[in-house]
Design an enzyme around this catalytic site. Structure first.
Site: not given
Ligand SMILES: C[C@@](CO)(OP(=O)(O)O)[C@H](O)COP(=O)(O)OP(=O)(O)OC[C@H]1O[C@@H](n2ccc(N)nc2=O)[C@H](O)[C@@H]1O
Ligand SMILES: Nc1ncnc2c1ncn2[C@@H]1O[C@H](COP(=O)(O)OP(=O)(O)O)[C@@H](O)[C@H]1O
Length: 275
Positions: A8, A136
């Site tokens: 995404k 997400d």
């Molecule tokens: C930032 C975003 C935006 O789409 O995308 P990615 O960069 O991951 O793609 C998402 O909110 C990331 O979602 P996700 O990657 O699932 O985050 P999580 O593992 O749930 O959280 C990782 C850490 O990010 C912070 N976190 C996450 C989501 C949120 N709305 N508020 C937060 O403060 C928290 O400290 C959490 O411990």
């Molecule tokens: N199947 C998986 N694919 C990718 N990352 C994974 C998976 N399972 C656990 N993880 C852990 O999740 C985190 C990355 O999640 P990801 O959704 O790929 O990040 P982002 O949303 O930033 O692209 C890393 O810490 C990785 O070690």
């Protein structure tokens, strides 16, 4: 049974406030991108383990137990006592890149198990399970362009189609911690609501559609800013970092000739057409 978890991008990402639970409320538009992993699950007929995970393609850090496809299996197994499974995961989506790859794998695992074992779970129930696995993850259950609030799991429909537009995704060899990126954010509300911005022509997004993480990530990693600037120089109609980074995407007209440069070694590049 096999399925293909997609990535995404975030169209706009406004961090509006910090919540008592330490997470942040945000506003964003999630848009699916046809950059895909492959996930195959079969019943395990030998041994006495509940699951086996075979992983190929791009490396993922962390223990097998922490893989999000295993966490998704365990979540449903706790409730439904599922048969043992043999899991094959081929990673093509770079991990920790702002592309939701791990979250997508988790959501697709929930959908696959629901179908394979006839659990009859609704999308709403699957979204509730997905939200337990990551902020997400829930988006990937319906996997359609959507406006998201809350921690990223409160959805409202938007009429937005970028079908036919070309996308160039560039992921430099830089890791941005989501946790750290959020910790450095100063939450605020954007002047123009994102729901209004996405109604405007894509050509107008550049002046209004912001990813709040850029303000703190770009000074730490100027190379990420340079990629965004390069994409504009090469004809992107809109470019932005996605999620908390480090990936940057550029949107190009359907008829545009896409840039062919490599953006330096160890950089992951994907070129595709949005649906
Ligand atoms: C930032 C975003 C935006 O789409 O995308 P990615 O960069 O991951 O793609 C998402 O909110 C990331 O979602 P996700 O990657 O699932 O985050 P999580 O593992 O749930 O959280 C990782 C850490 O990010 C912070 N976190 C996450 C989501 C949120 N709305 N508020 C937060 O403060 C928290 O400290 C959490 O411990
Ligand atoms: N199947 C998986 N694919 C990718 N990352 C994974 C998976 N399972 C656990 N993880 C852990 O999740 C985190 C990355 O999640 P990801 O959704 O790929 O990040 P982002 O949303 O930033 O692209 C890393 O810490 C990785 O070690």
């Amino acid at each position: 049974m096999i399925t293909f978890p997609n990535a995404k991008i975030n169209l706009g990402l406004n961090i509006v406030e910090k919540r008592p639970d330490g997470y942040h409320n945000l506003e964003t538009v999630f848009y699916p991108v046809p950059l895909e992993d492959a996930l195959e699950v079969n019943i395990l007929h030998e041994g006495n383990e509940k699951f086996r995970l075979h992983q190929a393609g791009l490396e993922i850090e962390g223990e097998v137990e922490n893989n999000l496809v295993v966490k998704a299996y365990k979540l449903l197994d706790e409730k439904f006592n599922l048969p043992p499974v043999d899991i094959h995961l081929f990673k093509h989506i770079p991990s920790g890149a702002g592309l939701g790859g791990g979250s997508s794998d988790a959501a697709y695992m929930l959908k696959l198990l629901n179908e394979k074992f006839n659990l009859a779970l609704t999308d709403e129930t699957l979204e509730e399970y997905a939200a337990k696995l990551g902020a997400d993850c829930a988006f990937f259950i319906r996997n359609a362009p959507t406006y998201a609030e809350g921690i990223g799991n409160v959805f409202s429909p938007i009429s937005l189609s970028l079908k036919g537009y070309q996308i160039v995704l560039v992921k430099p060899d830089i890791f941005v911690s989501t946790w750290e990126a959020f910790a450095q954010i100063k939450p605020h509300r954007q002047e123009m609501p994102l729901k209004e911005i996405v109604k405007r022509p894509v050509e107008k997004w550049k002046e209004w559609m912001m990813n709040d993480f850029e303000e703190s990530v770009f000074p730490q990693f100027p190379a990420i800013r340079e990629i965004k600037e390069d994409l504009y120089k090469q004809g992107a109609i809109y470019a932005s970092m996605t999620g908390s980074g480090s990936s940057v995407f550029g949107l190009f007209e359907p008829s545009a000739i896409l840039p062919s440069n490599t953006f330096g070694e160890k950089t992951f590049i994907y070129r595709g057409i949005l649906k």
